[in-house]
Design a protein around this motif. Structure first.
Motif, PDB file in Angstrom:
ATOM      1  N   ASN A 203       0.809  -1.220   0.000  1.00 57.99           N
ATOM      2  CA  ASN A 203       0.000   0.000   0.000  1.00 57.99           C
ATOM      3  C   ASN A 203       0.841   1.267   0.000  1.00 57.99           C
ATOM      4  O   ASN A 203       0.343   2.344   0.305  1.00 57.99           O
ATOM      5  CB  ASN A 203      -0.983   0.007   1.181  1.00 57.99           C
ATOM      6  CG  ASN A 203      -0.283  -0.239   2.508  1.00 57.99           C
ATOM      7  OD1 ASN A 203       0.652   0.461   2.849  1.00 57.99           O
ATOM      8  ND2 ASN A 203      -0.737  -1.250   3.250  1.00 57.99           N
ATOM      9  N   GLY A 204       2.146   1.143  -0.348  1.00 58.24           N
ATOM     10  CA  GLY A 204       2.982   2.322  -0.516  1.00 58.24           C
ATOM     11  C   GLY A 204       3.167   3.154   0.727  1.00 58.24           C
ATOM     12  O   GLY A 204       3.353   4.367   0.636  1.00 58.24           O
ATOM     13  N   ALA A 205       3.107   2.542   1.899  1.00 55.19           N
ATOM     14  CA  ALA A 205       3.277   3.209   3.206  1.00 55.19           C
ATOM     15  C   ALA A 205       2.139   4.167   3.534  1.00 55.19           C
ATOM     16  O   ALA A 205       2.253   4.955   4.462  1.00 55.19           O
ATOM     17  CB  ALA A 205       4.615   3.951   3.282  1.00 55.19           C
ATOM     18  N   GLY A 251       6.481  17.267  -5.955  1.00 52.22           N
ATOM     19  CA  GLY A 251       5.629  16.166  -5.532  1.00 52.22           C
ATOM     20  C   GLY A 251       4.955  16.439  -4.198  1.00 52.22           C
ATOM     21  O   GLY A 251       5.487  17.143  -3.341  1.00 52.22           O
ATOM     22  N   ILE A 252       3.755  15.891  -4.052  1.00 54.14           N
ATOM     23  CA  ILE A 252       3.049  15.921  -2.779  1.00 54.14           C
ATOM     24  C   ILE A 252       2.564  14.505  -2.506  1.00 54.14           C
ATOM     25  O   ILE A 252       1.992  13.851  -3.381  1.00 54.14           O
ATOM     26  CB  ILE A 252       1.879  16.932  -2.782  1.00 54.14           C
ATOM     27  CG1 ILE A 252       1.180  16.929  -1.423  1.00 54.14           C
ATOM     28  CG2 ILE A 252       0.891  16.651  -3.920  1.00 54.14           C
ATOM     29  CD1 ILE A 252       0.164  18.052  -1.263  1.00 54.14           C
ATOM     30  N   GLY A 253       2.848  14.015  -1.303  1.00 57.62           N
ATOM     31  CA  GLY A 253       2.524  12.626  -1.009  1.00 57.62           C
ATOM     32  C   GLY A 253       2.020  12.420   0.395  1.00 57.62           C
ATOM     33  O   GLY A 253       1.670  13.371   1.102  1.00 57.62           O
ATOM     34  N   GLY A 254       1.974  11.172   0.782  1.00 55.13           N
ATOM     35  CA  GLY A 254       1.492  10.815   2.106  1.00 55.13           C
ATOM     36  C   GLY A 254       2.157   9.553   2.602  1.00 55.13           C
ATOM     37  O   GLY A 254       2.658   8.748   1.821  1.00 55.13           O
ATOM     38  N   LYS A 255       2.173   9.381   3.934  1.00 59.79           N
ATOM     39  CA  LYS A 255       2.752   8.184   4.525  1.00 59.79           C
ATOM     40  C   LYS A 255       2.258   8.022   5.952  1.00 59.79           C
ATOM     41  O   LYS A 255       1.788   8.981   6.575  1.00 59.79           O
ATOM     42  CB  LYS A 255       4.277   8.266   4.524  1.00 59.79           C
ATOM     43  CG  LYS A 255       4.846   9.404   5.371  1.00 59.79           C
ATOM     44  CD  LYS A 255       6.365   9.339   5.463  1.00 59.79           C
ATOM     45  CE  LYS A 255       6.835   8.179   6.287  1.00 59.79           C
ATOM     46  NZ  LYS A 255       8.308   8.111   6.426  1.00 59.79           N
ATOM     47  N   LEU A 404       7.085   6.352   1.167  1.00 58.52           N
ATOM     48  CA  LEU A 404       5.946   7.224   0.898  1.00 58.52           C
ATOM     49  C   LEU A 404       5.497   7.032  -0.537  1.00 58.52           C
ATOM     50  O   LEU A 404       6.231   6.507  -1.374  1.00 58.52           O
ATOM     51  CB  LEU A 404       6.305   8.692   1.175  1.00 58.52           C
ATOM     52  CG  LEU A 404       7.470   9.291   0.379  1.00 58.52           C
ATOM     53  CD1 LEU A 404       6.997   9.935  -0.928  1.00 58.52           C
ATOM     54  CD2 LEU A 404       8.189  10.348   1.219  1.00 58.52           C
ATOM     55  N   THR A 405       4.284   7.474  -0.810  1.00 58.42           N
ATOM     56  CA  THR A 405       3.730   7.505  -2.170  1.00 58.42           C
ATOM     57  C   THR A 405       3.354   8.944  -2.480  1.00 58.42           C
ATOM     58  O   THR A 405       2.757   9.625  -1.643  1.00 58.42           O
ATOM     59  CB  THR A 405       2.485   6.605  -2.270  1.00 58.42           C
ATOM     60  OG1 THR A 405       2.851   5.259  -1.945  1.00 58.42           O
ATOM     61  CG2 THR A 405       1.910   6.630  -3.678  1.00 58.42           C
ATOM     62  N   GLU A 406       3.697   9.417  -3.684  1.00 57.96           N
ATOM     63  CA  GLU A 406       3.447  10.810  -4.008  1.00 57.96           C
ATOM     64  C   GLU A 406       2.952  10.979  -5.441  1.00 57.96           C
ATOM     65  O   GLU A 406       3.219  10.161  -6.321  1.00 57.96           O
ATOM     66  CB  GLU A 406       4.710  11.655  -3.801  1.00 57.96           C
ATOM     67  CG  GLU A 406       5.878  11.248  -4.667  1.00 57.96           C
ATOM     68  CD  GLU A 406       7.131  12.065  -4.388  1.00 57.96           C
ATOM     69  OE1 GLU A 406       7.049  13.079  -3.667  1.00 57.96           O
ATOM     70  OE2 GLU A 406       8.207  11.694  -4.909  1.00 57.96           O
ATOM     71  N   LEU A 407       2.190  12.051  -5.654  1.00 54.26           N
ATOM     72  CA  LEU A 407       1.806  12.508  -6.977  1.00 54.26           C
ATOM     73  C   LEU A 407       2.797  13.585  -7.400  1.00 54.26           C
ATOM     74  O   LEU A 407       3.199  14.423  -6.589  1.00 54.26           O
ATOM     75  CB  LEU A 407       0.389  13.071  -6.962  1.00 54.26           C
ATOM     76  CG  LEU A 407      -0.714  12.118  -6.503  1.00 54.26           C
ATOM     77  CD1 LEU A 407      -2.057  12.834  -6.493  1.00 54.26           C
ATOM     78  CD2 LEU A 407      -0.776  10.883  -7.398  1.00 54.26           C
TER      79      LEU A 407
END
Length: 436
Positions: A203-205, A251-255, A404-407
């Motif tokens: 789930n990409g953290a 980039g902006i991501g989440g974790k 983390l996963t980011e756009l």
């Protein structure tokens, strides 16, 4: 998480839609083929940590793909350079006979053994792949495959009846795959395909737990390729002029935090609210990349880049470290330098990089678990009419474990080479020719 999954679905749909750009063939059915694959495999436990609690590892998966193969009549330089590849949309169903159980071990801290085995649930996956043939003969061909998609499973980690399933912590999953294959063409349009395939679900953290399920094993299947007889000859390629360019990426991501996972899994007494919980807060992350690249072929570019990271969870990490009297520095900014490589196909760009931190002070856990080396992999799509602007997603990892996963949005800026000055003698000669 929803934004990342939406983007992956859009990429899957766009792959087949984009494959028709420049298509000149009147008989479009020659482009369409099918592949059906069976894969007996195992979940891989490549580190000492997971090998302690993964018990049974058997996986059987079935996959069906709809393939669009480029033909010489398409008149596309990318297709010729890649040897007329295939773009596919596929569906995979993985039957996971995988059990997990933590036996008593001082390494587990306050976590207690349970009286049942946890299980990895079956996973259904929708994905897209890029298949590049690098050898074609009348009866034999060889190729490699890269792909991405989304998976779904109903059985995930919980602290009631699946507490040792540390591999999968969310129903919706990110999927990556890679494979190497050989096909025996026993008839002009039919072949038996054999190979070695790897695929990964995690789930990409964005949730915890997130060790991920890595599956590796042989595969065998049957393929229908109506265009194969047209593709045996070696394709002719068109010249490409190399150039230098810079690339700016935001980039902006989440974790979720590994620190929170460690605290609730191994340092919270049984009976407390957060004992081995599955509920974790997600934090926003930001990144900027400045890359200096050389595109030496139509398909490839390589170079060096500087990465700047900013996180929103510094206060939470400081709180955890102070709870255990750890003397650490906590700064929201990190700086890295990385080797970068990009692969191009039409409007799609795959990015791969490996870097090392020049500056990073994010507490004790980061100094131990987030090693000096980090990795990135992502996919972008160049938006038509936007001057090269591309949008996509990326996953950043440490030691192949997702951080983390980011756009991302990226803009390349081509560096113009200086034209050589014309010698004075040649200027005089050209000027005189006007009067001849």
């Amino acid at each position: 998480m929803k934004e990342s999954l939406t983007l992956i679905i859009a990429l899957s749909v766009s792959l087949l839609a984009g494959a028709k750009e420049g298509e000149g063939s009147k008989d479009s059915l020659r482009h369409i083929g099918y592949t059906f694959t069976f894969q007996p495999a195992q979940v891989a436990s490549w580190d000492k940590y997971t090998s302690k609690f993964i018990q049974k590892k058997n996986v059987i998966s079935f996959a069906a793909e709809l393939n669009h193969t480029a033909l010489p009549s398409d008149s596309n330089a990318f297709d010729a350079d890649f040897g007329y590849p295939s773009l596919s949309v596929g569906f995979r169903y993985s039957v996971n006979d995988v059990t997990l159980h933590r036996s008593p071990d001082p390494a587990w801290g306050l976590a207690q053994e349970v009286d049942y085995d946890s299980r990895l649930g079956d996973i259904a996956t929708l994905y897209s792949t890029f298949t590049r043939p690098f050898f074609r003969h009348r009866h034999w061909s060889a190729d490699y495959t890269l792909g991405a998609g989304i998976g779904y499973t109903r059985r995930i980690y919980n602290n009631i009846d699946n507490i040792d399933n540390e591999l999968i912590g969310s129903r919706w999953l990110i999927y990556f795959t890679a494979g190497l294959h050989a096909t025996w063409h026993f008839a002009p349009k039919w072949g038996v395909r054999m190979g070695l395939d790897f695929y990964h679900h995690s789930n990409g953290a964005l949730y915890r737990p997130n060790k991920g399920a890595n599956v590796l094993g042989p595969s065998i299947g049957i393929s229908y390729e109506p265009s194969y007889e047209y593709l045996i000859q070696k394709p002719s390629t068109t010249p490409f002029r190399p150039y230098f360019f810079t690339k700016i990426t935001a980039g902006i991501g989440g974790k979720t935090l590994h620190e929170d996972w460690q605290l609730t899994q191994f340092n919270t007494p049984p009976g407390e609210k957060d004992y081995r919980t599955s509920d974790f807060h997600r934090y926003v992350t930001y990144s900027t990349q400045l890359d200096f690249m050389y595109r030496y072929a139509r398909r490839w570019a390589s170079g060096l880049g500087f990465d700047l990271f900013h996180v929103s969870y510094t206060g939470r990490v400081r709180e955890i470290d102070e709870k255990y009297s750890r003397q650490c520095a906590h700064k929201p900014w990190s700086i890295g330098i990385a080797l970068k490589h990009e692969v191009y196909y039409r409007r799609f760009i795959m990015n791969v990089s490996i870097g090392t931190y020049l500056y990073r002070k994010l507490g004790q856990n980061a100094s131990i678990m987030e090693r000096p080396v980090y990795e990135r992999i992502g996919v972008q799509y160049a938006i038509p009419g936007m001057g090269g602007l591309s949008a996509g997603f990326a996953i950043k990892a440490h030691d192949t474990k997702a951080d983390l996963t980011e756009l991302v949005l990226a803009m390349p800026i081509r560096l113009k080479s200086r034209k050589p000055k014309t010698p004075p003698s040649l200027i005089t000669r050209r000027s005189s020719s006007r009067y001849l």
